[in-house]
Design a protein around this motif. Structure first.
Motif, PDB file in Angstrom:
ATOM      1  N   VAL A   1       0.851  -1.189   0.000  1.00  0.00           N
ATOM      2  CA  VAL A   1       0.000   0.000   0.000  1.00  0.00           C
ATOM      3  C   VAL A   1       0.887   1.238   0.000  1.00  0.00           C
ATOM      4  N   LEU A   2       0.693   2.088  -0.987  1.00  0.00           N
ATOM      5  CA  LEU A   2       1.477   3.327  -1.034  1.00  0.00           C
ATOM      6  C   LEU A   2       0.618   4.581  -0.922  1.00  0.00           C
ATOM      7  N   GLY A   3      -0.688   4.404  -0.997  1.00  0.00           N
ATOM      8  CA  GLY A   3      -1.524   5.594  -0.922  1.00  0.00           C
ATOM      9  C   GLY A   3      -2.951   5.240  -0.554  1.00  0.00           C
ATOM     10  N   ARG A   4      -3.757   6.285  -0.392  1.00  0.00           N
ATOM     11  CA  ARG A   4      -5.176   6.106  -0.099  1.00  0.00           C
ATOM     12  C   ARG A   4      -5.970   6.900  -1.119  1.00  0.00           C
ATOM     13  N   SER A   5      -7.137   6.386  -1.484  1.00  0.00           N
ATOM     14  CA  SER A   5      -7.911   7.077  -2.509  1.00  0.00           C
ATOM     15  C   SER A   5      -8.578   8.325  -1.933  1.00  0.00           C
ATOM     16  N   PHE A   6      -9.054   9.164  -2.851  1.00  0.00           N
ATOM     17  CA  PHE A   6      -9.488  10.509  -2.493  1.00  0.00           C
ATOM     18  C   PHE A   6     -10.745  10.510  -1.622  1.00  0.00           C
ATOM     19  N   LYS A   7     -11.712   9.727  -1.994  1.00  0.00           N
ATOM     20  CA  LYS A   7     -13.038   9.836  -1.372  1.00  0.00           C
ATOM     21  C   LYS A   7     -13.263   8.745  -0.327  1.00  0.00           C
TER      22      LYS A   7
ATOM     23  N   LEU B   1      15.237   7.359  -6.770  1.00  0.00           N
ATOM     24  CA  LEU B   1      15.748   7.239  -5.409  1.00  0.00           C
ATOM     25  C   LEU B   1      17.119   7.897  -5.286  1.00  0.00           C
ATOM     26  N   TYR B   2      17.328   8.615  -4.195  1.00  0.00           N
ATOM     27  CA  TYR B   2      18.684   9.095  -3.867  1.00  0.00           C
ATOM     28  C   TYR B   2      18.884   8.943  -2.372  1.00  0.00           C
ATOM     29  N   ASP B   3      20.133   8.988  -1.999  1.00  0.00           N
ATOM     30  CA  ASP B   3      20.464   8.771  -0.600  1.00  0.00           C
ATOM     31  C   ASP B   3      19.872   9.890   0.255  1.00  0.00           C
ATOM     32  N   GLY B   4      19.155   9.502   1.300  1.00  0.00           N
ATOM     33  CA  GLY B   4      18.606  10.497   2.211  1.00  0.00           C
ATOM     34  C   GLY B   4      17.236  10.997   1.814  1.00  0.00           C
ATOM     35  N   LEU B   5      16.674  10.465   0.719  1.00  0.00           N
ATOM     36  CA  LEU B   5      15.340  10.886   0.294  1.00  0.00           C
ATOM     37  C   LEU B   5      14.315  10.575   1.396  1.00  0.00           C
ATOM     38  N   THR B   6      13.431  11.518   1.649  1.00  0.00           N
ATOM     39  CA  THR B   6      12.338  11.256   2.587  1.00  0.00           C
ATOM     40  C   THR B   6      11.029  11.330   1.821  1.00  0.00           C
ATOM     41  N   ALA B   7      10.267  10.272   1.922  1.00  0.00           N
ATOM     42  CA  ALA B   7       8.972  10.237   1.248  1.00  0.00           C
ATOM     43  C   ALA B   7       7.891   9.943   2.282  1.00  0.00           C
ATOM     44  N   VAL B   8       6.750  10.539   2.092  1.00  0.00           N
ATOM     45  CA  VAL B   8       5.620  10.251   2.976  1.00  0.00           C
ATOM     46  C   VAL B   8       4.394   9.941   2.127  1.00  0.00           C
ATOM     47  N   SER B   9       3.571   9.047   2.643  1.00  0.00           N
ATOM     48  CA  SER B   9       2.314   8.781   1.965  1.00  0.00           C
ATOM     49  C   SER B   9       1.330   9.892   2.320  1.00  0.00           C
ATOM     50  N   GLN B  10       0.211   9.918   1.638  1.00  0.00           N
ATOM     51  CA  GLN B  10      -0.695  11.068   1.746  1.00  0.00           C
ATOM     52  C   GLN B  10      -2.134  10.624   1.991  1.00  0.00           C
ATOM     53  N   ASN B  11      -2.933  11.607   2.367  1.00  0.00           N
ATOM     54  CA  ASN B  11      -4.379  11.395   2.454  1.00  0.00           C
ATOM     55  C   ASN B  11      -4.748  10.234   3.379  1.00  0.00           C
TER      56      ASN B  11
ATOM     57  N   SER C   1      -2.294   6.547   9.942  1.00  0.00           N
ATOM     58  CA  SER C   1      -1.212   5.935   9.174  1.00  0.00           C
ATOM     59  C   SER C   1      -1.766   5.325   7.902  1.00  0.00           C
ATOM     60  N   LEU C   2      -0.833   4.949   7.033  1.00  0.00           N
ATOM     61  CA  LEU C   2      -1.222   4.401   5.742  1.00  0.00           C
ATOM     62  C   LEU C   2      -2.005   3.100   5.918  1.00  0.00           C
ATOM     63  N   ASP C   3      -1.544   2.262   6.835  1.00  0.00           N
ATOM     64  CA  ASP C   3      -2.192   0.966   6.990  1.00  0.00           C
ATOM     65  C   ASP C   3      -3.475   1.048   7.804  1.00  0.00           C
ATOM     66  N   PHE C   4      -3.552   2.049   8.663  1.00  0.00           N
ATOM     67  CA  PHE C   4      -4.793   2.228   9.410  1.00  0.00           C
ATOM     68  C   PHE C   4      -5.249   3.672   9.279  1.00  0.00           C
ATOM     69  N   ASP C   5      -6.277   3.878   8.482  1.00  0.00           N
ATOM     70  CA  ASP C   5      -6.736   5.229   8.163  1.00  0.00           C
ATOM     71  C   ASP C   5      -8.187   5.332   8.625  1.00  0.00           C
TER      72      ASP C   5
ATOM     73  N   ARG D   1     -11.297  19.461   5.101  1.00  0.00           N
ATOM     74  CA  ARG D   1     -10.218  18.781   5.815  1.00  0.00           C
ATOM     75  C   ARG D   1      -9.983  17.386   5.257  1.00  0.00           C
ATOM     76  N   ALA D   2     -11.083  16.750   4.874  1.00  0.00           N
ATOM     77  CA  ALA D   2     -10.963  15.378   4.385  1.00  0.00           C
ATOM     78  C   ALA D   2     -10.397  15.336   2.965  1.00  0.00           C
ATOM     79  N   ALA D   3     -10.666  16.390   2.204  1.00  0.00           N
ATOM     80  CA  ALA D   3     -10.233  16.390   0.807  1.00  0.00           C
ATOM     81  C   ALA D   3      -8.777  16.839   0.700  1.00  0.00           C
ATOM     82  N   GLY D   4      -8.371  17.159  -0.507  1.00  0.00           N
ATOM     83  CA  GLY D   4      -6.967  17.505  -0.727  1.00  0.00           C
ATOM     84  C   GLY D   4      -6.154  16.238  -0.735  1.00  0.00           C
ATOM     85  N   LEU D   5      -4.966  16.302  -1.235  1.00  0.00           N
ATOM     86  CA  LEU D   5      -4.114  15.106  -1.199  1.00  0.00           C
ATOM     87  C   LEU D   5      -2.959  15.392  -0.255  1.00  0.00           C
ATOM     88  N   GLY D   6      -1.813  15.746  -0.787  1.00  0.00           N
ATOM     89  CA  GLY D   6      -0.652  15.992   0.063  1.00  0.00           C
ATOM     90  C   GLY D   6      -0.708  17.344   0.732  1.00  0.00           C
ATOM     91  N   LYS D   7       0.334  17.601   1.498  1.00  0.00           N
ATOM     92  CA  LYS D   7       0.409  18.881   2.199  1.00  0.00           C
ATOM     93  C   LYS D   7       1.312  19.836   1.438  1.00  0.00           C
TER      94      LYS D   7
END
Lengths: 417, 1002, 117
Positions: B49-55, B93-103, B107-111, B149-155
């Motif tokens: 799982v890398l993301g959550r759907s919009f609605k 990918l590069y060294d030190g990259l920080t990625a976050v999931s969105q929406n 957490s991603l696994d428990f939303d 608040r619920a809508a939008g994707l990333g910050k």
């Protein structure tokens, strides 16, 4: 009448997987004759039809539309609603519209999402500051709820604004209309369409007007791609295409059609809660409920019917907004588009009768049409029904151009010795 | 299936297993290999799982291969360098990259918002139009804030972007969009023919899908051919080779924008000062669109579960990154191409079977799969997907027998698997074709739209043109390259070998277990959670136009702009309505092809370069002197010069009194200056101004009014007759450029026979006003032999000469009402002259004064400022300057309009002076007078304050106003209702100081 | 963004190097018979504009080149320029013949009155 929409109807329909919803509007064939025909099923045209049926009991009427209803500027704008104009005539019509928006969802039983989230008009030069102070005085005495706010208040309402007092155009303050805001543009068209249809109005899509029939100086009907329609009252509400239709009737217009562009960013979590207009740098911005930043730009300076504008016009706006709201630099543009706007000689609309009997026109809203839809429809319906201008429409008559009685909202360019 | 790492022991053409790269995903420290994308590296760890759907906030995994990805959106970077909504399939990918999931939250696994999915039956398309209306105020205060608040994707990022952007303008003969094999072949031909070529591709490596397509070109593996051609293009002198560069839009006259991600993949480049993005603005004589094609998902029940991928993406995961999409999978297809995925996975040791909706699968690829022992179920579809791991993975699917057009499932069987590779066919990527109005047509064999006609010089080749067979593709591209270059290349088109593919069969909707379309979700637009049922609902409710359907359901409106959903949606609509896809129609493709940064659009025009500031030659002196500056047009002018511990008001008052009693010095260099020269100059000016200039004597000055053709005041200023055929016009500071253009326009377009030159000279001159009773003494000290007496140089005259070493034009004109000389000297000498005047003035008490003092001085004198006393609807009569409107001249600009009924009506607003009853009360700027004061608005307004000041000279407040019929109301007292009080003021003449002008003529 | 070509100096460039100046061939009545202009004539001059969807005739200025005004014929739907011609000239005859609506009427009258612009 239509079955009402409500949370209960939603729950009831959910039981049957939403298979029993009624059509929001019919898809009728044109009748041979109507008491009145509105040309153009945009917000203004549909609102006109709705109020003709509701306020004036004219239900044997039709709206004919070349494409799909709400497909022109109604569905292409940045959805701003405000009424804090300078001139009395403008205040009257835009405030009528704004106040109708307040209850429109309930009136139409269709959620048009009128959201009075506040409109902040930035003052970025002394000249602009003075101009807005004047507007503020005029609006207060007209009874509008508006006020000047300080740079600190601007920062509080719009935290992402660049408040560096050394930037190119520092924020000197702002003119604020708390009950201005936004609405859901498509829903306004759909709500009026559903409302009008429920009152018996025929909305005929994919029906292009190709001729206007006259008997002497009086209109008698329309030639369309779906046949001839007889009628003695025609209301033309076709925005950028108004000259084309009026040429068919021989009525020359003080209109030029140009392309106005807008764009949205990708959706992000809320960063801006109100509408911000920065007139000095020609940009305005708000955030939709979906999270997209909705940004409007200027018009191309040449006539353009292509619905595609030139990139520099938008680039100019973006550059200004990056400077005004620096965080957007790393956000991305998702989609841009253009609409054909009808610009008049004084940039104010035209509502009223024409030189031809039975031919009425409502156009020239240019870049400000969406906010005025309910008011425009309301007074235009009254004008058509009674064959004389509604008092609020009267200053906007075509005759003002011969009289020199212009309604100029653009205060003179910034000049000083 | 367990949540275990999926990195294969071997393979991965893009990765370097010797170079480990560490990064974080949602705070977890992970390791990948150099060459990975974030999607590959995360999947390699077993994370599905890398993301959550919009609605509905449904958990979603990677679906696509590159820019078409709609699910796996991540935010990358921290703080001011955070960038939301990036496709994990494109982030290198590069060294030190920080990625976050969105929406998702927490957490991603428990939303928690995944609860929306449970109630999704209540939320069909457009549900919000039907509810949230009661009670009325809840929309703004309860419902909408919740939705927002619920809508939008990333910050959004926080703070000012620390990185830089740039733009480049380029002309080329041929722009090749896309560097797959078709693009490379076209570019090679055009280059060989001598054209100046740009070839751009959004991916880091050229070749498109060549590395996962099999087959050979000119007898070599495709990848080798690609490498060789790429190398050759890079070395050619007439080619720009741009990777990581997306052609985002096509505009009129072949104007295109190319968005190059220069440094996103390598923080070391950024640190070295490389711009992050570069926007190429390309004007191409010819465009070759080789943008390839995008694979279609299939609409089957719960086709959005994590582990459902496009077949091409599954194949690329293995080939490029050595990452298996799972342990046991099903290829679900309606075409031959997906069999290549089955074969690739099979060879990599991943368990795979094929479900093909067609009755027959007998192309070379299906046969090869069969020969390899892969299980193939024809006339079959996937009718259900069952999840594992609490919805985060797939446990098994149901495979059902299928016949074209079948509406429901009759029999089905369970097949265990943990991933699905789907392929519903390929859509040519014709977005750019459509941006500027290109026409498209539906191709029945492809079941897709392909380019048709275009008015511009543009050709589509290869997959973008619906040409999928490799040899044909190359031949077509080669020919297009030569045609674009307008010359033969002297080379022959490459020859290719590739397994032949049989026709696909349209599959727009795979029926599900249970009654038709109830409860199952067949996703069409994954990101926006639009299902086939939603599209059908829109049709049922009358939203019949495809544009209505789109807007009602939001299908195609997500950040992928319908790349994978558009045609599928049309297919569903066509089947639901019994129409053909062309009858349904398409929505308009709009720029950009993929989103691109606002930073790139602003380019270098940020901060100090946003809009350059204009400064006079003396600007630094003002700043050094502690001046408060204000923007005037593009200029920065000194507003006032406060001394230490002096506030602005005190400073302004001091400056005013200094001018009135001693002498002041103003930098008036910003004043517009235009020279008008030629035998017909005087007659020309008579047309431009309301008053007459042909009668002006040489050496004299005259104040002039300029109207626009509507009859309204647009500028004013003093014009000097330097010689019989030579005038110098002064304009307002803000009006200089506008008026110069205005004069030029009339000269060229209406009176071209006038022998006149118009030359703007504002920047050529520094100009200073020396104003006050002792002004003459200051000048006399500077140049004792310059004739300055009132007789020799009276008010409104001019003399050219020298003040010491400075060549000067001295104008005796006044905007303060005092004895005043405006001295102009060439701008490069300006600062020197200024310093000398300051020095010479010291003994006379000379002080600099700023624009605010200037304004008070002129208001005391009753001089108007165009833009203050006028607002674009003001005539000369309105401001009482009837005397300056010639009655003799037959014509001047604006004359006829002054006769239009409304402009000559008697109840217009007229300029008057105002004295408040309380002399200490200063009326606010713009305050309105009312006919009658009422308890509350509305009140009828009769006019407004245009200028208002506390006058230190008079020791009381003064104001000017435009009041309805004001001149007839002299002596009347008006009421100005303000907030909480009413200010009363008497109407007087608008001249408060030295009415006779005695001070001017000394 | 359009490509414009100045017929005076030959400069060809982006529309941002030029200035679009509205409808061409607008007759200013006050330049001819200032004493006899009706309010309606003055209105027509100031405000009434040809606004065709299709072939249109307009004024441009070579802003960053030679500074000269010139005329252009352009299609307002496709935005293709059909001709650039001098500020004191009428368009090429074939374009005058292609014009529709109010433009067709205008050129008919102009040609009847002789081709002097």
């Amino acid at each position: 009448m239509k079955p009402r929409y409500s949370v209960f109807s939603l729950a009831r329909n959910a039981m049957n997987y939403h298979k029993d919803w009624e059509r929001a509007w019919r898809s009728p064939n044109p009748k041979p004759e109507y008491d009145a025909v509105i040309v153009g099923a945009g917000g203004h045209g549909l609102a006109t039809a709705y109020y003709l049926a509701k306020n004036h009991q004219m239900t044997n009427i039709a709206v004919v539309e070349k494409g799909w209803l709400g497909g022109g500027n109604t569905g292409r704008n940045t959805t701003i609603i405000r009424s804090n104009y300078l001139q009395d005539a403008s205040i009257a019509i835009y405030e009528l519209a704004r106040s109708l928006y307040e209850n429109l969802s309930q009136e139409l039983n269709f959620n048009v999402m009128f959201s009075p989230r506040g409109v902040v008009m930035l003052c970025q030069t002394e000249h602009e500051f003075r101009a807005f102070k004047r507007t503020a005085h005029a609006n207060r005495l007209a009874g509008l709820d508006c006020r000047m706010i300080t740079p600190a208040e601007v920062k509080e309402i719009v935290p992402i604004i660049n408040d560096d007092s050394n930037c190119r155009y520092p924020i000197l303050g702002a003119y604020y209309q708390p009950r201005g805001g936004t609405g859901r543009h498509d829903a306004v068209a759909w709500g009026y369409a559903r409302g009008a249809d429920g009152l018996g109005v025929d909305i005929i899509q994919n029906c292009e007007v190709i001729g206007i029939q006259r008997d002497g100086n009086r209109v008698t009907g329309l030639e369309t791609t779906r046949g001839t329609i007889r009628t003695r009252k025609i209301g033309v509400v076709t925005a950028g295409h108004v000259s084309t239709i009026m040429d068919m009737a021989g009525q020359r217009m003080p209109i030029e059609s140009q392309c106005l562009q807008a764009l949205v960013s990708e959706p992000i979590k809320p960063v801006i809660d109100c509408v911000v207009m920065a007139n000095t740098v020609h940009g305005y911005i708000s955030q939709s409920d979906k999270g997209e930043l909705v940004i409007g730009g200027g018009t191309d300076s040449y006539n353009n019917y292509s619905q595609r504008g030139s990139f520099p016009a938008l680039e100019h706006t973006i550059t200004a907004l990056v400077e005004t709201f620096p965080i957007i630099s790393r956000l991305r543009m998702l989609r841009m588009w253009g609409g054909i706007v009808d610009m008049t000689g004084d940039r104010s609309p035209i509502i009223g009768k024409t030189d031809i009997d039975g031919l009425y026109v409502n156009c020239g809203w240019g870049t400000g049409g969406f906010k005025s839809i309910p008011g425009s429809g309301f007074v235009f319906a009254d004008t058509i029904a009674n064959d004389r201008p509604h008092p609020i429409a009267e200053p906007f008559g075509l005759n003002r151009f011969a009289e020199g009685r212009l309604i100029d909202e653009s205060v003179a360019a910034a000049v000083a010795h | 299936m367990s949540n275990k790492p999926y990195r294969l022991a071997h393979g991965g053409s893009r990765i370097d297993r010797a170079r480990k790269v560490s990064f974080t995903f949602d705070g977890k420290h992970l390791t990948g290999f150099a060459g990975d994308t974030v999607a590959a590296a995360v999947m390699a760890t077993g994370q599905r799982v890398l993301g959550r759907s919009f609605k509905y906030h449904r958990p979603r995994g990677v679906v696509g291969l590159g820019s078409e990805e709609m699910n796996a959106l991540v935010g990358v970077g921290d703080g001011a360098r955070h960038e939301p909504n990036l496709r994990a399939t494109q982030v290198e990918l590069y060294d030190g990259l920080t990625a976050v999931s969105q929406n998702r939250w927490p957490s991603l696994d428990f939303d928690v918002s995944a609860i929306n999915n449970k109630f999704s039956r209540l939320f069909p398309s457009g549900f919000y139009y039907k509810t949230f209306m009661w009670p009325k105020r809840f929309w703004k205060h309860v419902y909408e804030p919740f939705i927002r608040r619920a809508a939008g994707l990333g910050k959004a990022p926080v703070g000012r972007d620390p990185d830089t952007y740039e733009q480049i303008h380029v002309h080329c003969d041929v722009l090749v969009v896309g560097a797959g094999v078709a693009g490379l072949a076209a570019a090679e031909a055009a280059t060989a023919a001598g054209a100046r070529v740009i070839i751009a591709d959004e991916n880091p490596l050229f070749g498109g899908l060549a590395d996962i397509a099999g087959g050979t070109i000119d007898g070599r593996p495709q990848t080798e051919w690609v490498k060789e051609k790429t190398q050759a293009l890079a070395e050619a002198e007439n080619v720009h080779v741009l990777s990581r560069t997306t052609v985002v839009g096509h505009w009129h006259h072949n104007h295109l924008m190319l968005f190059e991600r220069v440094a996103d993949h390598d923080p070391a480049l950024l640190a070295a000062g490389t711009p992050r993005h570069r926007l190429w603005k390309v004007r191409a004589a010819y465009v070759i669109l080789a943008s390839g094609a995008i694979e279609r998902p299939i609409a089957f029940a719960n086709n959005d579960r994590p582990g459902v991928m496009l077949a091409s993406a599954a194949r690329a995961m293995v080939e490029r990154y050595g990452v298996a999409p799972g342990a046991q999978g099903v290829v679900f297809t309606n075409n031959d191409d997906a069999y290549l995925t089955a074969l690739t996975l099979h060879m990599a040791g991943v368990g795979i079977r094929v479900v093909d909706s067609r009755a027959r699968a007998e192309g070379e690829l299906p046969n090869a799969a069969r020969a390899a022992g892969i299980d193939i179920a024809t006339s079959s579809i996937i009718s259900a997907v069952h999840t594992s791991l609490g919805g985060l993975g797939i446990g098994d699917v149901k495979v059902a027998a299928y016949r074209r057009g079948q509406g429901r499932v009759i029999s089905e069987r369970k097949v265990e698997c943990d991933f699905i590779a789907m392929s519903g066919g390929w859509n040519p990527a014709l977005h750019l074709w459509c941006h500027n109005g290109g026409k498209i047509r539906f191709d029945d064999a492809l079941q897709a739209f392909r380019p048709d006609r275009h008015a511009d010089a543009i050709a589509a080749v290869g997959a973008a043109n619906g040409t999928f067979e490799l040899s044909n593709m190359l031949a077509e591209a080669h020919a297009a390259g030569e045609k674009a270059a307008g010359k033969p290349s002297g080379r022959v088109a490459p020859i290719a070998e590739q397994p032949k593919q049989k026709r696909l069969e349209a599959l727009w909707f795979a029926p599900a277990t249970g009654k038709y379309n109830e409860g199952n979700k067949h996703f069409i637009d994954f990101q926006n959670d639009v299902t086939a049922a939603d599209l059908e609902l829109a049709q049922r409710e009358g939203y019949e136009s495809v544009e209505h359907t789109k807007r009602y359901t939001t299908f195609g409106m997500a950040t992928d702009q319908g790349k994978t959903s558009n045609i599928n949606g049309l297919g569903v609509l066509a089947e639901a309505t019994g129409k053909t896809i062309p009858e349904i129609g398409v929505t308009t493709f709009r720029p950009p092809y993929t989103p691109f940064s606002f930073g790139a659009i602003a380019g270098t025009l940020t901060k100090k370069l946003f809009l350059p500031i204009r400064r006079t030659a003396v600007y630094q002196w003002h700043v050094d002197r502690g001046a408060v500056v204000e923007p005037v047009g593009q200029w920065r002018r000194a507003y006032t010069y406060p001394r230490t511990a002096e506030d602005k008001h005190a400073a302004i008052n001091r400056e005013i009194l200094c001018v009135r009693n001693k002498v002041g010095l103003l930098d008036a260099s910003t004043l517009g200056k235009i020279e008008i020269k030629g035998p017909d100059a005087a007659e020309f000016l008579d047309r431009m101004y309301t008053n007459t200039f042909s009668t002006l004597k040489v050496g004299r000055c005259r104040y002039g009014l300029m109207l626009n053709e509507l009859g309204f005041l647009t500028d004013d200023g003093v014009t000097v007759r330097l010689a019989d055929d030579h005038f110098l016009m002064h304009t307002t500071s803000g009006g200089a450029d506008r008026i110069a253009a205005w004069l030029e326009e009339w000269l060229q377009t209406e009176w071209p026979h006038y022998r006149v030159f118009v030359t703007p000279v504002t920047e050529q001159w520094s100009q200073f006003a020396i104003a006050g009773p002792r002004a003459r003494e200051v000048l006399a000290k500077l140049a004792p032999d310059f004739e300055l007496s009132n007789e020799a140089l009276p008010h409104m005259t001019f003399r050219e000469g020298r003040l010491g070493p400075y060549p000067v034009r001295v104008y005796r004109i006044s905007f303060s009402g005092e004895l005043s000389y405006e001295v102009a000297t060439p701008a490069n000498l300006g600062r020197g002259l200024w310093d000398e005047i300051v020095e010479a003035g010291r003994e006379f008490g000379l002080e600099p004064y700023g624009t605010e003092a200037l304004h008070v001085l002129r208001a005391e004198k009753g001089y108007i400022v165009v833009g203050d006393e006028t607002d674009g609807t003001t005539t000369p009569y309105d401001v009482g300057l009837d005397g300056l409107v010639s009655k003799k001249k037959a014509d001047f600009l604006g004359k006829r309009s002054l006769q239009q009924p409304h402009l000559k009506s008697t109840d217009r607003k007229q300029l008057v002076g105002l004295l408040t009853e309380d002399p200490n009360e200063v009326l606010p700027d713009g305050a309105y007078a009312v006919k009658e004061v009422k308890d509350k608005p509305p009140m009828e307004m009769i006019g407004q304050v245009t200028s208002t000041y506390m006058s230190p000279t008079l020791g009381r407040s003064i104001a000017m106003a435009l009041i309805q019929n004001g001149r007839a109301r002299m002596g009347e007292t008006l009421s100005f209702p303000l907030e909480g009080k009413v200010v009363r003021a008497k109407i007087v003449e608008p001249v408060f100081y030295d009415k006779e002008g005695a001070k001017l003529n000394v | 963004m359009l490509v414009v070509k100045c017929p005076v100096c030959g400069a060809e460039g982006d529309e941002t190097d030029f200035h679009a100046g509205g409808q061409a061939h607008v007759r200013r009545p006050a330049s001819h018979d200032p004493a006899n202009i009706s309010d309606a004539e003055q209105r027509d001059y100031l405000f009434i504009r040809h606004n065709p969807k299709g072939l249109h005739f307009e004024r441009w200025r070579c802003d960053r080149g030679c500074g000269k005004w010139f005329h252009a014929a352009r299609d307002t739907l496709t935005l293709e320029f059909k001709a650039f011609y001098g500020i004191a000239e009428l368009p090429p005859r074939e374009l005058m013949e292609q014009a529709n609506g109010p433009w067709a009427e205008y050129f008919r009258q102009r040609l009847a009155a002789g081709t002097k612009p």
